[in-house]
Design an enzyme around this catalytic site. Structure first.
Site, PDB file in Angstrom:
ATOM      1  N   CYS A  91       0.712   3.216   5.967  1.00  0.00           N
ATOM      2  CA  CYS A  91       1.078   1.876   6.428  1.00  0.00           C
ATOM      3  C   CYS A  91       0.898   0.893   5.282  1.00  0.00           C
ATOM      4  O   CYS A  91       0.179   1.165   4.331  1.00  0.00           O
ATOM      5  CB  CYS A  91       0.205   1.478   7.606  1.00  0.00           C
ATOM      6  SG  CYS A  91      -1.554   1.483   7.205  1.00  0.00           S
ATOM      7  N   CYS A 135       0.820  -1.220   0.000  1.00  0.00           N
ATOM      8  CA  CYS A 135       0.000   0.000   0.000  1.00  0.00           C
ATOM      9  C   CYS A 135       0.845   1.258   0.000  1.00  0.00           C
ATOM     10  O   CYS A 135       0.328   2.359  -0.189  1.00  0.00           O
ATOM     11  CB  CYS A 135      -0.934   0.002   1.200  1.00  0.00           C
ATOM     12  SG  CYS A 135      -1.974  -1.464   1.219  1.00  0.00           S
ATOM     13  N   HIS A 180      -9.671   2.885  -1.236  1.00  0.00           N
ATOM     14  CA  HIS A 180      -8.228   2.654  -1.153  1.00  0.00           C
ATOM     15  C   HIS A 180      -7.786   1.627  -2.188  1.00  0.00           C
ATOM     16  O   HIS A 180      -7.629   0.457  -1.886  1.00  0.00           O
ATOM     17  CB  HIS A 180      -7.900   2.187   0.279  1.00  0.00           C
ATOM     18  CG  HIS A 180      -6.496   1.693   0.474  1.00  0.00           C
ATOM     19  ND1 HIS A 180      -5.394   2.319  -0.071  1.00  0.00           N
ATOM     20  CD2 HIS A 180      -6.025   0.629   1.167  1.00  0.00           C
ATOM     21  CE1 HIS A 180      -4.303   1.636   0.284  1.00  0.00           C
ATOM     22  NE2 HIS A 180      -4.658   0.612   1.018  1.00  0.00           N
TER      23      HIS A 180
END
Lengths: 314, 450
Positions: free
Chosen positions: B436, B103, B396
């Site tokens: 993160c 990510c 996301h």
């Protein structure tokens, strides 16, 4: 190209004609011709066929391109799934109208078995997904060809509500040849021009076209002409194997030029020998003038398939 | 070109210069199986790049490089970013490479391009990322793969028969990609549920983070904030996951999705966790010279970045806690504190990720024993945290999140700086970005209004 004569009658279609039905009608007409043509030939003329084109424009208003259909087209042709519609996709949207013109009983040439000689397209304004479109199509310039009779099928795409006289966003002219068909008082066989000798240049790429290419383009474009679908149906119409749609190969050539063609461009194609499936034509993409030329040919036989010119419009 | 000096180790030792964010472009993010269900990673990255080219007049431009990546990637997309460049109106002479750091891919791409600009190796570049949770690769099972490879090597008929005979019916089941951690077998949500329990984060606090994210993203869209940053695609004009009308009551009704088998109350729901999402983002970076030569206004400089990793495998820290370690090191190197930041962007993988991060920085014992600080790092002012909404509302698409945040915060920095200057206040305006990632990774960066 000029806009259609305002005196033409306009026929508004409620929905896009279903192409399956159109080909069935073309097939019936072909069967009728197969029965009557020898008789007419014996009678020594074709004078019973109309020598003029019907004065008619077909029109379909407020067409809204479907994102899933557009994506399927773009993936098949190797275009990125952008919101800008490739010029070849607009051809697909207009194709049912031009086909509907030529399967009408008053159309002077047989729809099945016509050969696509060339295609001239100008994308003058970008057309994007979400735009509502009006499409008009008509036939013009019925004229003799050394081996038969040719005709131009013209289509135009405008933003919904734009006046018919206003410049079209997309303008396409498809030139077809009906081999062996003579109309009216047209003279007999004129001398066939010598075939252009093709000197193969250095290729830049290759298209791997499997036997299913015709079926896949038929599914996306709606052009289910039997010559593209299967070796058997193609053989019934005089081809040794199924052949790729001319517009599939032309659209592959356009995709090979890619995004650098710009937002507006002219896209001209001249078709030579058909692409028999399966095959792996070699391709050359090369800068030319202020745009690009794309040539595709059969390397083994040294036979030209098509020449494409893509030129940005200022 | 970069300034150079003569040094003892050679004729030219490059010194660094500033790398600036000039702008960004992304497509609206779609929910998995939604508006982008039929398009590929390559399509979306190309669309985002196309929009960037259109915004900044980059047709036929040779850029220094384009760096982007995807987390869930087809093997055929081995050169995805280069393919996107070739499919875009950029000059085909623009180099590109793929990068992948789960990510954190998008933010790491920004840092990589910025570093090359700072070293004078390139004058301009694009950093980006894309992910599709809809158009995911499906592989054959390990058994079928082994059989096919053995078959390909077999030369005789008996060898082929023997290889084929090894195939079991179960081998025909396809293998879909999983986002579980390979070493723990736990999903990211299950991991975060452990961290949530460890820090005692409540359901209410998480739902409030989610509500604020939706409200702030909707307000930013309404104010036209994203007009310069988002190009509509496939009929989507705003992020498909955005629920402008959500409320604490609606969020409170959702059933817990993670941590349901723990002894502590399960608090993580579909409302306070990010959904699977499709989308792509790009950021244009350049040297000041290049920006000026192209008539473009620098928005923010990429000042510095720090990457950290934690040992979640042996239970030392939570899977998504690496930024907790990266940020204090980054601030210390720059001589900054949390109070020096006008904007703090903490990627909302889960609402509780933001809350456990904040809790750790406020916890003196943790900061002293684990971060080696003298005291707690401090408290982040909520009015400076994710002020234009974040991943809970926008969604996301893994590798696309870094580019979304950097372009958003660079725009915010530029406007804030202009407002302050207009009010007669001339001071640095800074933002912290923290993302993160799977594998116990975390990347943090500091940007400053240019």
């Amino acid at each position: 190209m000029s806009a259609p004569d305002p005196a033409r009658s306009e026929e508004r279609l409620a929905t896009s004609p279903a192409l399956g039905g159109l080909y069935a009608r073309a097939g019936l007409a072909a069967a009728r011709d197969a029965v009557t043509a020898p008789v007419r030939r014996v009678l020594g003329g074709t004078g019973d066929e109309p020598a003029d084109l019907p004065v008619r424009t077909l029109r379909l208003d407020d067409l809204r391109p479907d994102p899933a259909h557009l994506t399927a087209y773009q993936h098949l042709l190797g275009e990125p799934a952008a919101d800008a519609l490739p010029a070849g996709y607009l051809h697909v949207l207009a194709f049912p109208l031009t086909t509907a013109l030529l399967v009408r009983p008053d159309f002077p040439l047989p729809a099945l078995g016509m050969v696509h000689l060339s295609n001239r397209v100008e994308l003058r304004e970008p057309v994007r997904l979400g735009d509502r479109l009006d499409i008009r199509a008509w036939a013009q310039d019925l004229r003799p060809h050394p081996t038969g009779t040719q005709v131009d099928l013209v289509a135009e795409v405008r933003r919904h509500g734009a006046a018919s006289g206003s410049p079209a966003a997309w303008h396409g002219v498809s030139t077809y040849l009906a081999r062996g068909v003579r109309l009216g008082d047209q003279a007999g066989d004129t001398a066939r021009p010598a075939r252009e000798r093709f000197e193969a240049p250095l290729p830049t790429g290759r298209w791997a076209l499997d036997a299913g290419v015709g079926r896949r383009y038929a599914a996306v474009s709606g052009d289910a002409n039997p010559i593209h679908l299967h070796p058997l149906s193609a053989r019934a119409l005089g081809f040794p194997r199924a052949i790729a749609h001319g517009m599939y190969t032309a659209a592959r050539a356009l995709a090979d030029v890619g995004a650098r063609r710009g937002d507006t461009y002219a896209w001209d194609v001249d078709f030579a020998a058909p692409v028999l499936l399966p095959s792996t034509p070699v391709v050359r993409v090369a800068p030319a003038d202020d745009g690009w030329d794309v040539t595709a040919w059969d390397a083994r036989r040294g036979r030209l398939h098509l020449r494409t010119r893509v030129r940005p419009l200022g | 070109m970069a300034p150079t000096t003569s040094g003892p180790h050679g004729p030219e030792t490059p010194t660094t210069r500033r790398a600036v964010v000039v702008g960004g472009n992304r497509i609206p993010f779609a929910r998995a199986g939604g508006a982008y269900a039929r398009v590929s990673n390559l399509d979306m990255l190309t669309a985002a790049l196309d929009g960037l080219v259109a915004r900044f007049g980059l047709q036929d431009e040779v850029l220094g490089e384009v760096v982007a990546g995807a987390v869930l990637k087809h093997s055929r997309d081995f050169n995805m970013t280069r393919e996107a460049v070739l499919g875009s109106p950029l000059s085909a002479r623009t180099p590109a490479y793929d990068l992948q750091q789960a990510c954190a891919t998008g933010l790491e791409a920004v840092v990589s391009v910025a570093n090359k600009i700072r070293l004078g190796q390139v004058e301009s570049g694009v950093a980006g990322g894309v992910d599709s949770a809809s158009d995911v690769p499906i592989a054959v099972s390990e058994g079928l793969r082994r059989t096919l490879l053995t078959l390909a090597r077999a030369k005789t008929v008996p060898q082929r028969l023997k290889a084929a005979a090894a195939l079991r019916p179960g081998d025909l089941k396809p293998a879909t990609p999983r986002t579980d951690e390979p070493r723990t077998g736990l999903s990211m949500g299950e991991h975060q549920a452990l961290t949530t329990a460890q820090w005692g984060i409540t359901r209410e606090a998480q739902d409030e983070i989610a509500l604020t994210s939706h409200q702030r993203l909707a307000a930013a869209y309404d104010a036209g904030f994203f007009d310069d940053l988002v190009t509509p695609y496939r009929g989507l004009v705003r992020d498909q996951n955005l629920r402008a009308d959500t409320s604490l009551e609606k969020l409170a009704k959702l059933k817990p999705a993670f941590g349901t088998r723990l002894d502590t109350p399960a608090t993580m729901t579909a409302g306070n966790s990010t959904p699977l999402t499709d989308g792509a983002s790009t950021v244009l970076l350049a040297s000041d010279d290049w920006a000026q030569a192209h008539g473009l206004t620098p928005l923010a400089a990429v000042v510095d970045a720090e990457t950290a990793a934690v040992d979640f495998v042996h239970g030392e820290d939570g899977l998504l806690m690496a930024p907790v370690f990266a940020v204090p090191r980054l601030l210390a190197r720059q001589g900054l504190t949390l109070e020096d930041l006008d904007y703090v962007e903490i990627h909302e993988a889960f609402a509780s990720t933001v809350l456990t991060t904040l809790a750790a920085w406020e916890d003196k014992e943790f900061c002293v024993t684990r971060l080696g600080l003298d005291d707690a790092l401090g408290t982040v002012d909520r009015d400076r945290l994710n002020v234009h909404g974040s991943s809970l509302a926008a969604g996301h698409p893994f590798a696309a999140t870094g580019g979304r945040i950097v372009a958003t915060v660079a725009t915010a920095l530029h406007r804030r700086r202009a407002e302050l200057l207009a009010a007669g206040e001339d001071r640095p305006v800074r933002a912290l970005v923290s993302v993160c990632a799977a594998g116990g990774l975390g990347v943090a960066a500091i940007l400053e209004a240019a």
